[in-house]
Each structure stands twice: as structure tokens, then as C-alpha cells.
Design an enzyme around this catalytic site. Structure first.
Site, mmCIF file in Angstrom:
data_model
loop_
_atom_site.group_PDB
_atom_site.id
_atom_site.type_symbol
_atom_site.label_atom_id
_atom_site.label_comp_id
_atom_site.label_asym_id
_atom_site.label_seq_id
_atom_site.Cartn_x
_atom_site.Cartn_y
_atom_site.Cartn_z
ATOM 1 N N GLU A 181 0.871 -1.178 0.000
ATOM 2 C CA GLU A 181 0.000 0.000 0.000
ATOM 3 C C GLU A 181 0.905 1.224 0.000
ATOM 4 O OE1 GLU A 181 -4.209 0.688 2.056
ATOM 5 O OE2 GLU A 181 -2.569 0.845 3.490
ATOM 6 N N SER B 188 0.002 4.544 -1.218
ATOM 7 C CA SER B 188 -0.632 5.818 -0.884
ATOM 8 C C SER B 188 -0.542 6.032 0.625
ATOM 9 C CB SER B 188 -2.095 5.812 -1.318
ATOM 10 O OG SER B 188 -2.730 7.014 -0.943
ATOM 11 N N ASN C 251 3.583 11.000 6.709
ATOM 12 C CA ASN C 251 4.363 9.876 6.223
ATOM 13 C C ASN C 251 3.528 8.612 6.309
ATOM 14 O OD1 ASN C 251 6.866 11.350 5.861
ATOM 15 N ND2 ASN C 251 7.021 11.371 8.098
ATOM 16 N N LYS C 252 3.910 7.602 5.519
ATOM 17 C CA LYS C 252 3.159 6.351 5.522
ATOM 18 C C LYS C 252 3.232 5.659 6.887
ATOM 19 C CE LYS C 252 0.683 3.088 3.770
ATOM 20 N NZ LYS C 252 -0.745 3.333 3.566
ATOM 21 N N VAL C 253 4.420 5.645 7.469
ATOM 22 C CA VAL C 253 4.600 5.001 8.761
ATOM 23 C C VAL C 253 4.894 6.068 9.804
ATOM 24 C CG1 VAL C 253 5.948 3.348 10.097
ATOM 25 C CG2 VAL C 253 5.484 2.908 7.682
#
Length: 344
Positions: free
Chosen positions: A147, A149, A338-340
Site C-alpha cells: 500500500e 498511498s 508519512n506512511k509510517v
């Protein structure tokens, strides 16, 4: 000009039904083994631990476990363990940690504390070899696949689906299990629903409320977050019961309200709140299976109300992606995010 169907968010949300089907097939033996353990050694209560969208999934889990199993389910505040270093009394508890990355330091620390306190730690993670997965007593992989996005879509729905599969098999409720088994096809149907009136109605909006209740509260929480992060639109989620304790004073002409309802004992009351706000002149949209009238957003029917929030979120993702583009935003790369998120 960006076309909504070309974003990563759109592509990943469109994969949710296939991801859930993949998850159900891959996790059946893991879930059955966990259920056998939980029946042999019933937990005294359930504790969830998560942040962001995953914590919204935990809200769904709370209502699901309490209604399907009658087990008290509470949300742990990660800071109590990671910052205040408190050792909670968790012996004979089921401790469920939900994290897409499985890397957040505060969630890892709380899982360690729970395990040391005697809880059985279950990790719902998308990264099956993550630090959290390595630590947990039982790992339930989300199987959402990559994933990219920043806005989580299919991984969020896979989190809800994993909780649903666990509750359905643990409870022994044949109707719930049948509805869960039929969920992937229902999600495909939900993805095809036309929510374009919501997109056009909110293109110039500045604020809105998103309401849900019971099993549907988590869907409202997730929608409010997605409005903020992908559309730059300030949205707040409330229970349709709690909104009457103060927040409803803001509702009037030009203050939009999005309402999610499912066909259980909360449905009629939630729909009545929507009508009350419509009578004040507020723009109101209601998503409820089988509903008719002005401002109704279509949803496919399901044989169990516990599945409706997943269908609602799936339909909503298509709409919010289109709204983000209509408002000039890139839903794949929200500013400052941010993604994480590795919270300590």
C-alpha cells in the site's frame, strides 16, 4: 488535471475486496487455532492497542466483540505503557494490537508489557515479518499487499475484516459467519455505488460532522480522518447519540453532516438525528442500506449489520478520493504526513 481513477488511493481501495478474500482464505487455520485456544482458556476481557486508522478499527472491534461475545473490550492508551511506564494488570486478558507496519515503538512496548503481565498478545499486521509480528503470541496477517498511498484504505478494511472473521468464528453465530463469508462480493458491490452527490456537495465546504453509532462509529471516525488528510477538510466524528451533548449547537444552514447507519437497534435513532439536522437547513447525506429520500447515499444490503460499516467505508473511499482531486489535493501524498508514523 488529475483524474480520480488514476490515483494510487483509488487503485488500492479498489483492491480491498480481493485482499479480504485472500485474507479469509489464508487465515482460516490461524483463526481457528486461536478460537480453539480462546474457548479452552476464555479471556476475562479484551484490550486493544492501536493508533490512527488502526485505532478506528479497534473501535469497530470493541462494538463487535461486546455485541457478538459479551466480552468487555477496552482501548489501551499507548502512552500509559511507553511514556508513563505503568504495568497494567492484564493477566488472562486478550491483548489485540493493530498496526499496518508493525514498527511503531510505543505499540511494541505496550505489547511487551502486556505479554509480561500475562496477556495473550495477538498482532494484526500487514507486514508479517515486522517486529510486532515477531513479538506476538499469535499473528493474524492482514494480507492487504503493498500500500503506497499515504492514506490507508485496503489495509484498514482488512483490519476490520480480520476482526470480523475472528468474532464470527469465535461466537459461533451462523448468520454472522455467513455474512462474513459473503463480504468480498458485497465489498465489490459497494465499490460501484454512486456517491457523487457527496463529492459535489462538499467541494467548497470548510467543516462538517460525520456521525455513526455502535458498530458504525468506527466508519465515522475513519471518514473524518480521511477528509482531513486527503482533502484538507476539517471534519469531526461523533456518535449520533453524543452529538446531542453540545456539538449539535453548531448545526444549521450551510453546516454539512454525513451520517452512517446500519440496520440494527441504532439505525432508526441515527436516521432520526439526520432528519433533525436536515430540518434545521443543514446539508445532510445519509448512508444506510435500503434508505430512501433526499440526500440518501446508496449502500448494498447485507445479511448482518456488522458488515455494513465495511461496505460504508468502501463506498466512501471512492467518494473521498474524488473529492480530494476536486478540491485540488493529491490524496496519495498529503502534506506533512508519512506512511509510517513511529510514535515513541
Amino acid at each position: 488535471m488529475t483524474i480520480p481513477a488514476t490515483t494510487q488511493m483509488h487503485a488500492e481501495a479498489a483492491e480491498a475486496a480481493d485482499a479480504v478474500a485472500r485474507q479469509f482464505a489464508a487465515n482460516a487455520s490461524v483463526i481457528d487455532a486461536l478460537v480453539a485456544r480462546l474457548r479452552a482458556q476464555p479471556p476475562r476481557f479484551i484490550v486493544t492497542c492501536a493508533r490512527g486508522s488502526s485505532d478506528h478499527a479497534a473501535t469497530y472491534g470493541k462494538y463487535l466483540f461486546e455485541t457478538a461475545l459479551g466480552l468487555v473490550t477496552a482501548s489501551a492508551s499507548p502512552s500509559v505503557g511507553s511514556v508513563y511506564a505503568v504495568q497494567p494488570r492484564l493477566d488472562d486478558a486478550l491483548f489485540i494490537v493493530i498496526s499496518q507496519s508493525g514498527k511503531s515503538p510505543d505499540l511494541l512496548r505496550n505489547a511487551e508489557i502486556a505479554q509480561a503481565a500475562g496477556a495473550h498478545v495477538v498482532a494484526l499486521v500487514n507486514v508479517a515479518d515486522s517486529p510486532l509480528a515477531q513479538l506476538a503470541d499469535t499473528v493474524i496477517p492482514l494480507h492487504a499487499g503493498p500500500e503506497n498511498s499515504v492514506a490507508a484504505t485496503k489495509s484498514y478494511l482488512c483490519s476490520l475484516a480480520a476482526l470480523l472473521q475472528l468474532a464470527a468464528r469465535w461466537s459461533g453465530d451462523a448468520e454472522l459467519r455467513a455474512a462474513a463469508d459473503a463480504l468480498p462480493e458485497a465489498l465489490r458491490d459497494a465499490w460501484q455505488q454512486d456517491w457523487s452527490p457527496l463529492v459535489s456537495g462538499l467541494r467548497l465546504a470548510s467543516n462538517l460532522f460525520v456521525l455513526g453509532r455502535g458498530l458504525g462509529l468506527a466508519a465515522a471516525q475513519e471518514a473524518a480522518l480521511k477528509f482531513k488528510e486527503t482533502c484538507g477538510l476539517h471534519a469531526e466524528a461523533f456518535s449520533s447519540a453524543e452529538v446531542k451533548h453540545g456539538p449539535m449547537a453548531l448545526i444549521g444552514p450551510d453546516f454539512p453532516v454525513l451520517v452512517f447507519a446500519q440496520d440494527d437497534d441504532t439505525g432508526a435513532g441515527t436516521a432520526a438525528v439526520a432528519e433533525e439536522f436536515r430540518a434545521r437547513g443543514a446539508p445532510v447525506w445519509l448512508a444506510r442500506p435500503g434508505a430512501q429520500g433526499p440526500g440518501v447515499l446508496p449502500l448494498p444490503a447485507t445479511s448482518h449489520p456488522a458488515c455494513t460499516p465495511l461496505l460504508t467505508v468502501q463506498a466512501f473511499y471512492g467518494a473521498v478520493n474524488a473529492l480530494a482531486v476536486a478540491r485540488g489535493h493529491n490524496p496519495d501524498v498529503p502534506p506533512h504526513l508519512n506512511k509510517v508514523t513511529e510514535t515513541v
